[in-house]
Design a protein around this motif. Structure first.
Motif, PDB file in Angstrom:
ATOM      1  N   SER A  35       0.849  -1.198   0.000  1.00 20.65           N
ATOM      2  CA  SER A  35       0.000   0.000   0.000  1.00 20.65           C
ATOM      3  C   SER A  35       0.881   1.243   0.000  1.00 20.65           C
ATOM      4  N   LYS A  36       0.275   2.381  -0.330  1.00 21.33           N
ATOM      5  CA  LYS A  36       1.021   3.647  -0.292  1.00 21.33           C
ATOM      6  C   LYS A  36       1.551   3.903   1.113  1.00 21.33           C
ATOM      7  N   ASP A  37       0.756   3.515   2.104  1.00 20.78           N
ATOM      8  CA  ASP A  37       1.184   3.727   3.509  1.00 20.78           C
ATOM      9  C   ASP A  37       2.480   2.981   3.800  1.00 20.78           C
ATOM     10  N   GLU A  38       2.640   1.806   3.206  1.00 14.29           N
ATOM     11  CA  GLU A  38       3.868   1.041   3.459  1.00 14.29           C
ATOM     12  C   GLU A  38       5.088   1.725   2.846  1.00 14.29           C
ATOM     13  N   LEU A  39       4.840   2.576   1.873  1.00 17.59           N
ATOM     14  CA  LEU A  39       5.970   3.320   1.289  1.00 17.59           C
ATOM     15  C   LEU A  39       6.180   4.678   1.951  1.00 17.59           C
ATOM     16  N   ASP A  40       5.244   5.024   2.822  1.00 17.72           N
ATOM     17  CA  ASP A  40       5.253   6.376   3.394  1.00 17.72           C
ATOM     18  C   ASP A  40       6.559   6.721   4.111  1.00 17.72           C
ATOM     19  N   GLY A  52       7.743  12.667  -1.049  1.00 13.92           N
ATOM     20  CA  GLY A  52       7.902  12.185  -2.421  1.00 13.92           C
ATOM     21  C   GLY A  52       6.772  11.245  -2.774  1.00 13.92           C
ATOM     22  N   ASN A  53       6.882  10.695  -3.971  1.00 17.27           N
ATOM     23  CA  ASN A  53       5.790   9.865  -4.481  1.00 17.27           C
ATOM     24  C   ASN A  53       6.312   8.601  -5.113  1.00 17.27           C
ATOM     25  N   SER A  54       7.353   8.029  -4.541  1.00 14.52           N
ATOM     26  CA  SER A  54       7.949   6.847  -5.148  1.00 14.52           C
ATOM     27  C   SER A  54       6.997   5.664  -5.059  1.00 14.52           C
TER      28      SER A  54
END
Ligand code: FAD
Ligand code: MLT
Ligand code: ZN
Length: 484
Positions: A35-40, A52-54
């Motif tokens: 999820s996006k949260d895991e990349l947060d 950022g938005n990786s």
């Protein structure tokens, strides 16, 4: 900047996974579906100021893996952000857009330690504190120490040329780093992992990567000279009536402690009140009245009794000085007290995050002008109508007085363009007036790319750009950071 670069696709990530079957990948693309949260935590910096938005983070385990990933990015013109412990304070370690994050956290092995020379060779993802713990039983210490030690990595330290709390004694990493292993932007491995102290064989290439903030390559290995651990450590916290006393105190301290002085740190009353408000016990038993500043001084010497005697003499001199140099002082009486005095100084950064959102400026100016600069900025913000009402809660200073490095911080209710433009460029103009540095230790990152000219002239900037282009003509390595 990004026009000649392209975004990662699902096919790219699958391809990377296939050529690197054992490298952990975190990605929002299938088949990972994080999820996006895991990349947060990889997309956002420590202060939560830069975002950022990786879509994808890779965590290689070896130099060879780093080299393969970087080579693929070079061939495919995919931008990279090298990332260590992500404790940087200028936005250098997080993507500006959707760059691939190469996080070095899995490269955390110690390669060698020579107890005779004290030379340590470690992979770049080793956490600074874990290196200190490794060295302690061997009677050595790392030549640098900083509040972020529990998370920052040696590769990040080298890439930011971190200063910190021991620089006064052990100098900068430009002196103590003996060698580096670096993956260059096209994937080539540059092996400069020298373990000799003296080496005059031509240009000293490794120096270019110290403080390059990941714009010239990825540091994968570090060879560093570690000093023998001092036999006796002492510290003293002084409450000082006002700033004008600090230079005479510094001179008195140097005269008394000479070669054993290892830190001379400063913080003002505002910083003191904030750090006390957020979990640190008030260290003085006596009333400190309206003492305006505090000094933490540390000695690192060979004989405890000898050093204590020097410090007691020093305190006596300061207490009885005709100029009323200090209000009071505490000499740590136990390892616990020693650690809590340091924890107070090191805790300022975190305490500020509990107080509000902080604009941080990390400048070199003559030490005697610290207060003038803090006052000038405070008055400027008042005149701009943003202080004490209007968003700015406090303007304060602390830092490495002994190194001429002031941390000027502006605590606000929230980051806003209005406040940013009230502070900048005024702060840089002031630094430039002193011919100082707009970045004493934290670096340029993405925060200060547009204001490098306040510290570096046209010729310097042109040569920096030539060096960047020489190493990274495709511009894939941490684009938008340092020099653009
Ligand atoms: P990151 O934040 O991950 O990255 C920093 C920069 O280095 C980025 O540009 C990144 O792209 C690059 N980078 C990271 N690893 C590599 C690598 N292996 N190869 C190439 N490039 C890489 N700084 C000081 O100088 N002195 C201090 O006293 C100090 N105290 C601090 C206290 C606190 C509480 C905090 C939060 C920060 C402090 N800092 C200080 C700032 C920060 O900790 C340092 O800059 C630190 O060296 C960054 O290390 P890192 O591993 O977290 O790097
Ligand atoms: C420090 O000296 O505490 C660090 O550089 C971090 C900061 O500026 O807050
Ligand atoms: Zn600092």
């Amino acid at each position: 900047l990004f026009s000649s670069l392209r975004s990662l696709t699902e096919q790219d990530v699958s391809h990377l996974a296939s050529i690197l079957p054992s490298t952990p990948i975190i990605s929002t693309f299938s088949p990972f579906n994080n999820s996006k949260d895991e990349l947060d935590s990889f997309n956002t910096d420590w202060m939560k100021k830069y975002h950022g938005n990786s879509t994808t983070v890779v965590k290689p385990r070896s130099t060879e893996e780093v080299s393969q990933i970087v080579h693929w990015c070079w061939e495919n013109r995919v931008a990279i952000v090298p990332q260590g412990g992500n404790t940087g304070l200028v936005g250098g370690g997080v993507p500006l857009k959707d760059e691939l994050v190469i996080n070095l956290g899995n490269m955390n092995k110690i390669r060698s330690f020579d107890p005779v020379s004290g030379i340590l060779v470690a992979e770049s993802g080793c956490v600074l504190e874990s290196l200190s713990e490794y060295l302690a039983p061997k009677g050595h210490i790392m030549p640098l120490d900083l509040g972020a030690k529990g998370s920052c990595q040696i590769g990040g330290n080298v890439s930011t040329n971190a200063g910190g709390l021991r620089l006064l004694r052990y100098g900068s990493l430009h002196g103590s780093v003996l060698g580096l292993e670096v993956v260059l932007p096209d994937g080539t491995i540059l092996d400069q992992l020298s373990t000799v102290r003296k080496d005059n064989t031509g240009y000293d290439l490794k120096q270019l990567f110290i403080g390059a903030e990941g714009t010239l390559g990825i540091v994968t290995g570090v060879s560093i000279l570690t000093p023998a651990a001092p036999k006796a450590l002492n510290n003293v916290l002084l409450a000082v009536p006002n700033f004008s006393k600090i230079i005479p105190i510094f001179r008195t301290v140097r005269a008394h402690t000479s070669e054993i002085l290892s830190a001379f740190e400063f913080f003002d009353r505002t910083a003191y009140e904030i750090v006390c408000r957020h979990g640190h016990r008030r260290p003085f038993q006596e009333d400190i009245g309206d003492a305006q500043c505090f000094i933490l001084l540390e000695t690192s010497g060979g004989r405890k009794e000898h050093d204590e005697e020097k410090l007691n003499d020093l305190l006596g001199t300061l207490m009885n000085s005709e100029e009323n140099l200090i209000t009071t002082g505490v000499l740590a009486q136990s390892p616990f007290q020693f650690a809590s005095i340091w924890a107070m100084r090191e805790g300022i950064t975190e305490a500020l995050t509990k107080e509000g959102k902080t604009y941080k400026y990390d400048i070199s100016i003559p030490s005697g002008s610290f207060k003038d600069v803090i006052d000038e900025i405070r008055e400027h913000l008042r005149a701009q109508g943003v202080y004490p009402e209007g968003g700015v809660k406090a303007v304060l200073g602390y830092g490495h007085f002994g190194d001429g490095n002031l941390h000027l911080n502006v605590v606000t209710d929230g980051y806003s363009p209005k406040i940013a433009s009230a502070i900048e460029p005024r702060i840089y103009e002031i630094v430039s007036r002193y011919r100082g540095s707009i970045s004493a230790e934290h670096g340029i990152g993405s925060h200060k790319t547009g204001v490098l000219h306040y510290s570096k002239g046209e010729v310097s900037r042109a040569w920096m750009k030539k060096i960047k282009d020489l190493f990274d003509e495709r511009g894939i390595m941490n684009p938008g950071k340092v020099i653009i």
